[in-house]
Design a protein around this motif. Structure first.
Motif, PDB file in Angstrom:
ATOM      1  N   VAL A 124      47.594  43.219  36.914  1.00  0.00           N
ATOM      2  CA  VAL A 124      47.031  41.882  37.145  1.00  0.00           C
ATOM      3  C   VAL A 124      45.741  41.983  37.952  1.00  0.00           C
ATOM      4  N   ALA A 125      45.738  42.820  38.998  1.00  0.00           N
ATOM      5  CA  ALA A 125      44.522  42.988  39.795  1.00  0.00           C
ATOM      6  C   ALA A 125      43.403  43.591  38.949  1.00  0.00           C
ATOM      7  N   GLY A 126      43.751  44.533  38.081  1.00  0.00           N
ATOM      8  CA  GLY A 126      42.748  45.133  37.192  1.00  0.00           C
ATOM      9  C   GLY A 126      42.151  44.114  36.238  1.00  0.00           C
ATOM     10  N   LEU A 127      42.992  43.202  35.725  1.00  0.00           N
ATOM     11  CA  LEU A 127      42.481  42.151  34.841  1.00  0.00           C
ATOM     12  C   LEU A 127      41.505  41.231  35.574  1.00  0.00           C
ATOM     13  N   PHE A 128      41.822  40.899  36.822  1.00  0.00           N
ATOM     14  CA  PHE A 128      40.899  40.074  37.603  1.00  0.00           C
ATOM     15  C   PHE A 128      39.577  40.806  37.833  1.00  0.00           C
ATOM     16  N   VAL A 129      39.631  42.095  38.097  1.00  0.00           N
ATOM     17  CA  VAL A 129      38.405  42.866  38.314  1.00  0.00           C
ATOM     18  C   VAL A 129      37.585  42.904  37.028  1.00  0.00           C
ATOM     19  N   VAL A 130      38.239  43.127  35.889  1.00  0.00           N
ATOM     20  CA  VAL A 130      37.521  43.163  34.608  1.00  0.00           C
ATOM     21  C   VAL A 130      36.892  41.811  34.324  1.00  0.00           C
ATOM     22  N   MET A 131      37.616  40.715  34.572  1.00  0.00           N
ATOM     23  CA  MET A 131      37.047  39.391  34.356  1.00  0.00           C
ATOM     24  C   MET A 131      35.859  39.149  35.281  1.00  0.00           C
ATOM     25  N   PHE A 132      35.979  39.530  36.552  1.00  0.00           N
ATOM     26  CA  PHE A 132      34.893  39.338  37.509  1.00  0.00           C
ATOM     27  C   PHE A 132      33.652  40.133  37.087  1.00  0.00           C
ATOM     28  N   VAL A 133      33.855  41.383  36.697  1.00  0.00           N
ATOM     29  CA  VAL A 133      32.727  42.215  36.261  1.00  0.00           C
ATOM     30  C   VAL A 133      32.130  41.643  34.989  1.00  0.00           C
ATOM     31  N   GLY A 134      32.965  41.134  34.087  1.00  0.00           N
ATOM     32  CA  GLY A 134      32.452  40.531  32.850  1.00  0.00           C
ATOM     33  C   GLY A 134      31.607  39.306  33.127  1.00  0.00           C
ATOM     34  N   TYR A 135      32.061  38.453  34.035  1.00  0.00           N
ATOM     35  CA  TYR A 135      31.247  37.278  34.398  1.00  0.00           C
ATOM     36  C   TYR A 135      29.969  37.694  35.113  1.00  0.00           C
ATOM     37  N   ALA A 136      30.059  38.684  35.998  1.00  0.00           N
ATOM     38  CA  ALA A 136      28.889  39.143  36.739  1.00  0.00           C
ATOM     39  C   ALA A 136      27.852  39.763  35.791  1.00  0.00           C
ATOM     40  N   ALA A 137      28.312  40.462  34.762  1.00  0.00           N
ATOM     41  CA  ALA A 137      27.387  41.093  33.813  1.00  0.00           C
ATOM     42  C   ALA A 137      26.931  40.109  32.744  1.00  0.00           C
TER      43      ALA A 137
END
Length: 62
Positions: free
Chosen positions: A45-58
């Protein structure tokens, strides 16, 4: 029967119940792998949040 207060330290009156009797069941913790499943689940779950955050940031996820 001894009078109240006439007992020496460490003596147990004969009419006293014992508290160390078996309780009829054993206390067992969860199976061995249960805590690892929780750790893996939280990391996923934490990894999914990190991937979503990086996706929005990029700018990949809009």
């Amino acid at each position: 029967m001894p009078a109240s207060g006439n007992l020496q330290p460490g003596e147990t009156p004969p009419e006293s119940d014992q508290v160390s009797a078996p309780q009829g069941h054993e206390e067992h913790g969860p199976p061995r792998g249960t805590h690892w499943m929780w750790v893996v689940g939280i990391l996923v779950v934490a990894g999914l949040f990190v991937v979503m955050f990086v996706g929005y940031a990029a700018g990949l996820l809009d």
